[in-house]
Structure formats: C-alpha cells, structure tokens
Design an enzyme around this catalytic site. Structure first.
Site, PDB file in Angstrom:
ATOM      1  N   CYS A 119       0.829  -1.210   0.000  1.00 35.61           N
ATOM      2  CA  CYS A 119       0.000   0.000   0.000  1.00 35.61           C
ATOM      3  C   CYS A 119       0.861   1.257   0.000  1.00 35.61           C
ATOM      4  O   CYS A 119       0.461   2.300  -0.533  1.00 35.61           O
ATOM      5  CB  CYS A 119      -0.963   0.002   1.185  1.00 35.61           C
ATOM      6  SG  CYS A 119      -0.159  -0.113   2.801  1.00 35.61           S
TER       7      CYS A 119
ATOM      8  N   HIS B  55      -1.399   1.702   7.491  1.00 42.22           N
ATOM      9  CA  HIS B  55      -1.912   1.516   6.131  1.00 42.22           C
ATOM     10  C   HIS B  55      -1.848   2.840   5.384  1.00 42.22           C
ATOM     11  O   HIS B  55      -2.138   3.908   5.939  1.00 42.22           O
ATOM     12  CB  HIS B  55      -3.352   1.015   6.185  1.00 42.22           C
ATOM     13  CG  HIS B  55      -3.969   0.802   4.832  1.00 42.22           C
ATOM     14  ND1 HIS B  55      -3.440  -0.079   3.910  1.00 42.22           N
ATOM     15  CD2 HIS B  55      -5.057   1.372   4.239  1.00 42.22           C
ATOM     16  CE1 HIS B  55      -4.192  -0.052   2.810  1.00 42.22           C
ATOM     17  NE2 HIS B  55      -5.171   0.814   2.985  1.00 42.22           N
TER      18      HIS B  55
END
Length: 932
Positions: free
Chosen positions: A333, A880
């Site tokens: 990510c 994230h």
C-alpha cells in the site's frame, strides 16, 4: 545471586549445567560480533520470541531492557548489572510468534504475519541459537536464511523471516496445497518440490503463474528465481499434468534443453507501447507483453497487463481515465499510495502519455538503464487507459526490487522514501545530458545572491536536465557560519521536496535542577522549552533567563547517574539530542571568579543499618545528588574543604531562620521569597576559599557541630582516604570527596532536597490527554527555516580555519518548482526506536501563498493548489497507506485505497493522516478566493 555448582532440571526434563549470567552474556556478545563480521549469503539465523529473549536479557544483566536503544547502543546503561538479579528464564518459548503450530511439520513452521523485529521477535545467528538451546532447550526452532538482495546500484543482506508462500492448485481435482520456499529459490526447486508433493514424474507436469486465478505464463525458466518471476506472497500457481498423447504436445523441453514444459506465451493483447509510438522505437521493447529475449536484462517474463486484476480492457465507453486502482501485492500500500499521487501529477501525466522515447537515457551510470522510466511510463498509461479496471503492478514491483532492494520483500515501507527514490530514478533515466561535464563550484565571496544563485542553477542544469528537474526541483539558499572565525559561506542547492518537521518534533521540554555553587540557596527545578535540535548553549541560556542569572555568574551543566556526576557538559555546542528524557540533569550556579580554580565534587554516602544478613553494620551506599563548588588556592587542605562542605550544606540546616521558612514554603519545586535573603549575600561570599569571604558562622559550625567524615577519592571512586584538618590536597582541576552522613548529620540537615531528582522529561502521567490543537502548515515551514547548529557527525570544513567546525546553518527558499511536494515528518527514527506523531496539520487546499518565504525574485507565482495527498493511518507497524487524488479535468477528488477507488468530498480530505502533500503552481496569482 549465587549459582549452584550442581546441575538442575529444566521444565521439559532436560538437564544442563547453568553458566553464570555474566558468562552467558559475554559468550553471546562475542558470537554476535563474529557473525556481524562474517556476513555471507546462506548463513542461518534463528527467530526467537522477544518475550523470552527479553527475560534472558534481564537475567544476564543487559541493563534496562525496557529501553532497547540504550541497551544495544553501547551506552552506560548497558554496562550496569541490575541491583536485583532477574530469575533464570525457562526453556525457549516461541509459541507466541508461530503460526498454526499444530498444522505443519517441525521443519515447515511459519512466523505469524505482521510481526516486527525488535518488538515481537529478535534474530540471532545460528551459533547463538545453538548456545541458547544448549543452555535452555525449548523451541520450536525457526531457522531462516540470510539472503543477498542485489540491486543494480547496491546490495544488502536481509534475513528472510517470511518465506514466499504459494497456493498450489491441482487442475485435476482443484485441490489446494501450500508450498513455501525462499524467494531466492529457483524455478527448478519449485518444480522439484511440486512434483515430489504430488508424486508426479517431472516430464509430465506444467506449472503456471496463476495470479488472480488467471493463466499468465508457464514457469519454465529453470535458472530464474521465484523473485525474478514476479511471484507474489500468497498468490496461486496452477499445476497441469499430462494425461494423453494429444495433450503432451504442450510439454517437452525448454529452450535450454531442460526437462520442463514449454508452452508458447500468449501474444500480447495490448496495443500499448512504452512511449505511445509504434511497436518498436529506438531499439526499446514497446510493451511488457512483448516477448523479449529471456536472457535480456529487460525481460520481465510477463507484463503488468498480463498481471491485471480483471481481464484487460481499455475502459468502458464514457468512463474517465485515472480512476483505476492498484492491487495490494502484500504490504504494498505504501507503493500504491505514492504511485497514485505521481500518476495524478498533471505535468507527468502529459509527459508519459506522449512519446518520451527520445529522452530515455540508457547510458547514464547513475540511472537504471532507462528501465525504471519505461516501467513507470507503462504503468501510468495503463492506469489512465483502463477505465476502472484494477491493475496488479507485479512487473513494476519487480523492477523496483531490482533497482532498490530495500523495497523488495513483503514488509511495509515508507511512501516518502519510495517517492524520493522514484523521483531521483526517473530523473536519471530521463536525463537529457548524456555526458555530464565536470564543474568546480565557486564560493560566493561576497557576490550578490542573485548572481551566485543563477550560476549554481546553470551548473546544476548543465549536469541535470529532465522533466523531473523541469517541474519538481526548486532551489535552497544555504548559509553556514563558522562559530570560531565567523566565516560565512552561502551556497544554492537544488531540492526535490520539502521535509517539514511538526512543531512537536521541533521543540522539547526539559527539566533541570538548579543547585547553588556557594551554598546560598536551596536546589530548585526549572522547566524550559527549547528547539529539539539545539545545543547545550541553548539550554544554558534558557536556564539563565529562567533563574535570573546575574552577570557575574555562570552555569555548569552535568548529568547525575547512580548518585555520581556521570559527565559534565563542557562543550557548549554539544547537541541536546545527547541528553535522553529519562536522564537527570543538574545545573550548578557558580561565580565566574571560580573559573580556572579547583573544582570540588561532594558525593554523599550513608551508613547501612545492621540487618540479620549484615551483623557488622553493613557498608556504605551512595545517595542523593553530588554538590559542586570551587576551592581557592589557600583552601586546598582539610580545613578548607571542611568549610566548603559546611557552606554547601548550610541551606539544608534544620533551624528557625529564613532558610527554614524557605524550606517550609517549598512546594512543587517553587521556593518563596524568603530565599531572597541568602541570595543577597551571594556577591559578598564569592566562592569558597576566596580571601574576601567573611563567614565565621560557617567556620564555627564546621568546628563545633559537624561530626561528619570526609574521604578523598579518585575518579573511579575505588580509593578512599580520610581527610583531616591538616591534610594537604594536591592541586588539580577536580577533587572528589565522600561525605559520610551519620545520624547526627541527618538530624541537623534535611537531606530530602538532595534526593528524587526529576527526570529531564516525564512522559505519560503529567497531563490529561486532550484533543490536539491544529498545527499550521506555515508553522511547520517556519520551524524548517529556523537557524540550527550542525550535528557532530555533519561538521563543516571552514576554509578560513582549515578545520571542521560545528557551524550554524540557515535555509531559505530561493526558487520554487511548479510541483511542490511537502513531506510532513511524522516519523522519528533512531537506531532501535521509532515514533509517529498523529498531530493534525491544517494545510491549505487552495491559495497556498508562499511569497513571503521566497527570497529569490524570479517573477513566478508562489501560489499553489493541492491536487494529491498520501495518507498514513495507524501505527508504525500495522499502519496503512492510501491516497487522495484530484482529477483536474473533473475538478473532483477521489480516494484511492489500493484496488478500491471512490469519490470523496473536498471537505473530508484534510485529516491527521496526511503525510505527503502535492501542490501545483497556480500560474496567475488569483485576486480573489478565500484561502483555506
């Protein structure tokens, strides 16, 4: 703690002879050092639960294991054995870090996902594991190989904690099996493993790359590694088995004669080219689906197109480009977030959608042979032509790992670090300068800034000329000043992005306890706020202001550890970073007339009481904070030292006087105005031993009331010699004495003032957590532009002094680029500790006006508009990354969360997760419109 000579029984029934903990510690450290000096690929390391390893560290006395940084960085704490020895740990226990311990054989155990080195587990060389296992038994053993990540530019060693996990689908019955191998294993090893697992003759099996459950390419290049084949963690591979003669036509020998299936690659279904031109252009392969020579360095095995998430299409009619997601290939990510921001940068979109093949520089030794630019351009084109189809950037990730091994594997990384690599790599791959000229930079020598800046930029452009320089690079003005001779050096340097500190990372709150070096007042703590990257001179100045230091006084800073002076901060340019939050710092307020005289350091000792274990009354232990003063030449004898000690203790005397009143009015580190009385006599007293001292009360007290004993000691505190009144003290810079407190001294003096020094900064319990105030982006920029001293590892060579100096540095913005990338420094890293700041930064979306910060006059607009954000959510370990991007032609914002893309309101894009901000210059200065 006494270690018995006989053996003992472990919990698992194994018997062994325990070693003394200090011996275990020495053996392990020696083995670790040997291992670090003999790194080579294939070395075996073992994964050990940090929970167990920490208990072992306590046992062997590796200091404060709660502070790993201090423990492992060679600080004084690592050499101290705790006063109370920890118990010997039980057998090694890795059960808390092992995945599905009952589901696999002992040789195929996996470590739970998302664990972090130094927090959940530690890595030790095989020799260390063997010693620990011999001493403690237990397990299970988790051996891992040391692999060499070879990039084009550099290489590095990594322990492969997580092996590549592949899901094997048997086409005969759709059954699934798990195969785990090193990513450095070859296709031959994979082939052998699969055939052995399924009991198949090797000539009858074909294994396909079955990413996203779609056939991409047969895995038929035996000497290629799994990493080079772009196989991803947890992806599928497909096994097909020969069942009749008709089907066998697709099996046989590969081009090198190896016994393996060779299935022709499907032709590329894409008409895309690397630069938008014809199928071939200037000798470059034009599509990742084009079957390149397998021996070529440019060969990828398959394309990003073939690695797509859904079947490739050019987008449904009426769909806009730029809305494709990027599939997460296993903790990628960070990469997806940075790429989405770059592929929504308007000048780069325009550039890579056109034919840029003429500008690819394959000869640049600083570049990546043009491959990174080709790979990025192809990926950008797919993202802008695939509608909403999600792309799996496997080939791009493979290129990234080849040129930047630090981003290989399946760990989370920093999107800013990736962005910096991409921008620099793209620049070198697209550098229009084929032969860089040698240019010797000139000093400013008092010339006008405009002239020097233009000259520096001209020299920079003569060696660096690319689309990245055109749109992403600006120019700093850097001013260095020598602290000794005052030499000023001004240079103008290019920059690609602004890394701005958050104010909470800029300032630091420090508490220091002040002691009077003439015994004229009680100790008192002072708390000051400083720039984090400042030096001891800044701390001294702040304390001087806080305590109203007089003109004829100075401050002497010191660190107290284990009731001794551990070090004096005598270098005013020593960085504050050398002072840790859990240390105890004191400042001694002394007269400047004491400078150059003998320093007297008074260390307190207390007689331990008799106990059942200590029938002779025990020994002496240190307590409290040392007192420091200066001696005159006529006071270098026992009587002079006695008088000095009496004077230093006088504020602690229990008596009904102004001192007692001051004592009773002390609360929370504050002393009432009753303290003004002894302060008034400070100038008259000067320093102990001065001929001008007229303090008969102290002398009388010394001869009449004081029953304490003084002992002369050396620097280490090991020698101890009684001091009599007629004792002669040898002249030296520092004299250390032990002051032994008896019951009588404890009745006469209140020693509580010498105890319980506050730490430099106590975290966690001081203030109730409240909602953080918004931090302005401008305050971050101003903190970045503040003058600061260089670090001791970054000294500047002064051409006038002909020596390296710790100069002060001041940055100014001279010229800004069309695309301005702002990096908010939320992460702070040291060798073993990391931290993240979640403060909300209030940044403008439109009309970011930087005019007042730009020193150069280039006639350009300094107003910017936001078009993309890279966000980081969560902590350092399990965080994230996502991105916000604006489609300029739609004037609409979208949220890119890996493969998921959704519209988002402009009012929702400002969050405390913002990490990288992407701004584009507004060509004409807007006359209206409220700034945000």
């Amino acid at each position: 703690m006494t270690i018995p000579d006989s053996g003992f029984m472990m919990e698992n029934g194994a018997s062994c002879l325990p070693h003394p903990p200090e011996e275990e510690n020495r053996i392990v450290k020696d083995l670790m050092n040997i291992s670090e000096n003999n790194l080579k690929e294939g070395n075996i390391y073992y994964v050990i639960s940090n929970r167990w390893f920490t208990s072992w560290q306590r046992y062997v006395g590796q200091g404060n294991v709660e502070s790993t940084e201090k423990q492992l960085s060679g600080s004084r704490h690592s050499k101290v054995v705790p006063s109370k020895m920890a118990d010997r740990p039980g057998p090694i226990d890795n059960s808390d870090i092992v995945l599905d311990i009952n589901d696999h054989g002992s040789n195929d155990l996996e470590v739970r996902k998302s664990l972090h080195e130094g927090v959940d587990y530690v890595l030790v060389p095989q020799e260390v594991w063997e010693k620990l296992f011999d001493w403690y038994k237990g397990g299970p053993a988790l051996p891992r190989k040391l692999i060499l990540q070879e990039g084009v530019k550099h290489q590095q060693f990594n322990v492969e904690v997580y092996r590549l996990c592949l899901n094997l689908i048997d086409s005969r019955d759709n059954s699934q099996s798990v195969v785990r191998l090193s990513k450095k294993a070859s296709i031959r090893e994979l082939y052998d493993r699969v055939c052995a697992l399924k009991g198949i003759a090797q000539g009858k099996a074909c294994i396909w790359d079955y990413f996203n459950e779609q056939k991409h390419a047969p895995l038929n290049i035996l000497n290629q590694t799994l990493e080079e084949s772009h196989l991803q963690m947890d992806q599928h591979i497909l096994l097909e088995v020969q069942v009749d003669e008709h089907y066998s036509s697709q099996f046989g020998m590969d081009s090198t004669g190896n016994e393996l299936a060779l299935v022709p690659l499907e032709p590329s279904r894409s008409s895309l080219t690397i630069a938008g031109g014809p199928t071939t252009s200037n000798g470059h392969s034009t599509g990742y689906g084009f079957n390149l020579n397998q021996g070529s360095a440019l060969s990828t095995g398959f394309s990003d197109i073939d690695g797509r998430y859904d079947s490739y299409n050019s987008g449904r009619k009426g769909e806009h480009g730029g809305l494709a997601g990027l599939q997460n290939l296993g903790n990628t990510c960070f990469m997806n977030s940075a790429i989405q921001c770059l592929v929504h940068t308007p000048p780069l979109v325009e550039y890579f959608l056109q034919d840029y093949s003429e500008e690819i520089n394959k000869e640049n030794p600083l570049g990546m042979n043009g491959e990174l630019a080709i790979a990025f351009g192809e990926l950008l084109r797919k993202l802008w032509s695939s509608g909403r189809t999600t792309i799996a950037p496997r080939a791009f990730k493979g290129k990234l790992a080849r040129f930047a091994p630090q981003f290989s594997g399946y760990n989370q990384h920093d999107s800013q670090e990736l962005l910096a690599f991409l921008l620099d790599g793209l620049h070198e791959d697209l550098n229009r300068v084929k032969q860089k000229p040698y240019i010797e930079t000139k000093d400013s020598d008092g010339r006008p800034d405009e002239e020097v800046a233009d000259e520096c930029w001209k020299y920079h452009k003569a060696r660096n000329d690319s689309v990245i320089v055109d749109v992403c690079q600006g120019q700093y003005k850097s001013t260095l000043v020598c602290p000794v001779c005052g030499k000023i050096s001004i240079t103008f340097d290019p920059f690609m992005y602004l890394s701005l500190p958050l104010p909470s990372t800029v300032t630091r709150i420090m508490t220091v306890t002040m002691f009077y070096g003439d015994g004229s007042g009680l100790p008192m703590p002072y708390t000051v706020t400083l720039f984090k990257h400042g030096c001891c001179k800044d701390l001294t100045q702040a304390l001087a202001t806080a305590c109203c230091l007089k003109g004829d006084e100075s401050l002497l800073l010191a660190e107290v550890y284990e009731h001794r002076i551990h070090r004096y901060f005598e270098n005013p340019l020593e960085l504050l970073a050398s002072i840790k939050d859990d240390e105890h710092i004191v400042a001694y307020r002394i007269s400047k007339r004491g400078t150059g005289r003998t320093k007297l350091e008074i260390i307190h000792r207390l007689q331990e009481k008799c106990t059942s274990d200590n029938l002779k009354g025990g020994g002496r232990k240190l307590f409290g904070t040392p007192l420091v003063t200066y001696l005159g030449e006529d006071a270098l004898n026992g009587a002079g030292i006695s008088i000095a000690v009496s004077r230093m203790l006088s504020p602690l005397r229990r008596r009904y006087s102004s001192l007692t009143k001051a004592h009773s009015s002390v609360e929370n580190g504050c002393v009432s105005e009753a303290m003004d009385e002894p302060l008034d006599s400070y100038n008259a007293q000067s320093v102990p031993g001065d001929q001008s001292i007229n303090n008969t009360e102290v002398e009388e007290t010394s001869s009449r009331d004081l029953s304490f004993q003084l002992f002369l000691t050396n620097g280490s505190g090991l020698s101890c010699k009684p001091i009599e009144k007629d004792s002669f003290i040898k002249s030296s810079q520092l004299v250390k004495v032990f002051l032994d407190w008896s019951d009588k001294e404890r009745e006469l003096y209140d020693s509580s003032y010498l105890k319980d020094l506050p730490e430099v900064h106590k975290t966690g319990f001081t203030v109730k957590k409240t909602r953080q105030e918004a931090v302005s982006l401008f305050s971050c920029l101003e903190a970045f532009l503040t003058e600061e001293p260089l670090g001791p590892d970054d000294m500047w060579y002064c051409p006038r002094c002909k020596e390296h100096r710790q100069a002060t540095k001041k940055l100014d913005l001279w010229m800004l680029p069309d695309i301005l990338v702002v990096h908010l420094k939320r992460f702070s890293y040291s060798r073993y500790l990391k931290n993240k700041l979640d403060a909300f930064v209030n940044f403008p979306i439109r009309n970011l006006d930087l005019s007042k910060y730009v020193k150069g006059k280039d006639g350009q607009s300094h107003v910017y508009e936001l078009y993309a954000i890279s966000n980081h959510y969560g902590g350092l370990g399990g965080g994230h990354y996502t991105a916000y991007g604006k489609l300029i032609n739609e004037n609409r914002w979208y949220h890119f969360d890996d493969s998921h893309v959704s519209p988002v309101s402009e009012t929702d894009i400002r969050t405390s997760a913002a990490y990288l901000l992407f701004y584009q210059r507004v060509k004409s200065d807007p006359r209206s419109g409220a700034g945000e």
